[in-house]
Design a protein around this motif. Structure first.
Motif, PDB file in Angstrom:
ATOM      1  N   ARG A  28       0.717  -1.273   0.059  1.00 10.06           N
ATOM      2  CA  ARG A  28      -0.042  -0.002   0.111  1.00 10.06           C
ATOM      3  C   ARG A  28       0.937   1.228   0.048  1.00 10.06           C
ATOM      4  NH1 ARG A  28      -4.888  -1.279   4.399  1.00 10.06           N
ATOM      5  NH2 ARG A  28      -5.913  -2.972   3.231  1.00 10.06           N
ATOM      6  N   ARG A  29       1.966   1.285   0.762  1.00 11.77           N
ATOM      7  CA  ARG A  29       2.621   2.412   0.851  1.00 11.77           C
ATOM      8  C   ARG A  29       3.545   2.567  -0.433  1.00 11.77           C
ATOM      9  NH1 ARG A  29       5.871   0.759   4.710  1.00 11.77           N
ATOM     10  NH2 ARG A  29       4.423   1.405   6.415  1.00 11.77           N
ATOM     11  N   ARG A  30       3.860   1.446  -1.114  1.00  7.47           N
ATOM     12  CA  ARG A  30       4.587   1.705  -2.469  1.00  7.47           C
ATOM     13  C   ARG A  30       3.551   2.263  -3.571  1.00  7.47           C
ATOM     14  NH1 ARG A  30       8.246  -3.124  -3.936  1.00  7.47           N
ATOM     15  NH2 ARG A  30       9.033  -2.403  -2.057  1.00  7.47           N
ATOM     16  N   ALA A  32       0.869   4.144  -2.776  1.00  2.00           N
ATOM     17  CA  ALA A  32       0.752   5.444  -2.759  1.00  2.00           C
ATOM     18  C   ALA A  32       1.932   6.349  -3.184  1.00  2.00           C
ATOM     19  CB  ALA A  32       0.543   5.561  -0.975  1.00  2.00           C
ATOM     20  N   GLN A  33       3.088   5.743  -3.005  1.00  2.00           N
ATOM     21  CA  GLN A  33       4.330   6.605  -3.521  1.00  2.00           C
ATOM     22  C   GLN A  33       4.149   6.721  -4.888  1.00  2.00           C
ATOM     23  OE1 GLN A  33       7.418   4.243  -2.206  1.00  2.00           O
ATOM     24  NE2 GLN A  33       7.619   5.133  -0.088  1.00  2.00           N
ATOM     25  N   GLY A  35       1.632   6.550  -6.667  1.00  2.00           N
ATOM     26  CA  GLY A  35       0.496   7.341  -7.135  1.00  2.00           C
ATOM     27  C   GLY A  35       0.701   9.231  -7.048  1.00  2.00           C
ATOM     28  N   PHE A  36       1.798   9.343  -6.096  1.00  2.00           N
ATOM     29  CA  PHE A  36       2.296  10.693  -6.053  1.00  2.00           C
ATOM     30  C   PHE A  36       3.218  11.122  -7.554  1.00  2.00           C
ATOM     31  CE2 PHE A  36       0.982  10.401  -1.925  1.00  2.00           C
ATOM     32  CZ  PHE A  36       0.340  11.721  -1.502  1.00  2.00           C
TER      33      PHE A  36
END
Length: 316
Positions: A28-30, A32-33, A35-36
């Motif tokens: 999920r963190r990856r 999100a990254q 996504g930015f």
């Protein structure tokens, strides 16, 4: 009386009493990254990557106005490259580009640094004068070119009229002589680029600790010694940025030269930028124009590689 200790309740996970999965959290963190980062990547691919690849492919094609109607652009190997490299105008344009870029950078940097150092002193109207010097940078380059074309006109220009009034001739062919045109274009570009150099260098000078200058004054160092031993070394990172950005903006200049001389007279101000324009939009030889454009991109890329390596070496 006895005291009984009850066992602490187990900590329940967020879902069904289960602890979160570390692997899922990392995914999920990856996501999100990414996504930015994704909008920037898409922008770079669409507006930089695709045009670059398309330009390289076009340089190996017979791309003519007919292609826009038929969609046919047969590959012709290195014919476009051979045609461009055997053209005497390409060599002249390459030399003019180097002279124009080097002369512009040298003049803009030296005058910009001198003004930046001058404005570090406090005096009345300091801020007003700095604001006025910014005007050439704020005016569109085409407008500056048109204005300077009128100023440098041999017969009706303001500059020749002024020189004639004070007895210094007044008939100099600033833009119509092959020997003077390139110098005139360089001087106009220096005038345009001085404010940018001054602003960036002035900001760098404000970051130099004043204690260094006070210590140098106590040691009896001269102004030149202080400038050479304190100002220049402390300003080196800012100088690098100014020169790199100046090179990137100067080597590809087109609109200023078109407004002043249109590449003339007798191709005396023809650069790689104007040659790309001439091949593609005047002669409608898009393959040859793509070749010159690729050479211009290659020069910028080589300069960027040297800049990155120099910074990496200094960092170590």
């Amino acid at each position: 009386m006895t005291t009984s200790t009850l066992p602490a309740p187990a900590t329940a996970g967020p879902a069904g009493g289960k602890a979160p999965d570390p692997a899922r959290l990392r995914r999920r963190r990856r996501l999100a990254q990414w996504g930015f980062v994704a909008p920037a990547v898409v922008f770079m691919v669409l507006f930089f990557g695709y045009p670059l690849v398309r330009n390289v492919v076009m340089s190996f094609q017979e791309y003519t106005p007919k292609t826009f109607f038929t969609g046919e652009a047969p590959f012709n190997g290195f014919d476009n490259w051979s045609t461009v490299f055997h053209d005497a105008l390409f060599g002249k344009a390459l030399w003019h580009t180097l002279v124009f870029t080097a002369g512009s950078l040298l003049g803009q940097f030296c005058i910009g640094l001198a003004l930046a150092v001058f404005f570090t002193r406090r005096f009345p109207l300091n801020g007003v004068l700095r604001s006025l010097i910014l005007l050439p940078w704020l005016v569109p380059m085409v407008v500056s070119g048109v204005v300077w074309r009128r100023v440098l006109d041999q017969d009706t220009g303001v500059l020749n009229s002024f020189l004639g009034t004070i007895g210094l001739g007044g008939d100099t062919p600033w833009l119509t002589s092959p020997g003077m045109a390139l110098l005139s274009v360089i001087l106009v570009n220096i005038w345009i680029g001085i404010p940018f150099n001054m602003v960036i260098l002035y900001g760098g000078l404000q970051e130099i600790p004043k204690e260094l200058y006070e210590a140098a004054a106590l040691d009896g160092a001269s102004a030149w010694r202080t400038f050479r031993s304190i100002t220049v070394p402390m300003l080196k990172p800012v100088i690098t940025v100014v020169l790199v950005l100046g090179f990137m903006s100067t080597v590809k200049i087109l609109d200023l030269i078109l407004a002043l001389t249109d590449g003339g007279p007798a191709d005396a101000t023809q650069t790689l930028g104007t040659l790309t324009y001439q091949n593609s939009f005047v002669q409608l030889d898009f393959g040859a124009g793509a070749v010159v454009g690729n050479v211009l991109i290659l020069i910028s890329a080589v300069f960027a590689v040297f800049y990155l390596r120099a910074n990496r070496t200094e960092g170590k």
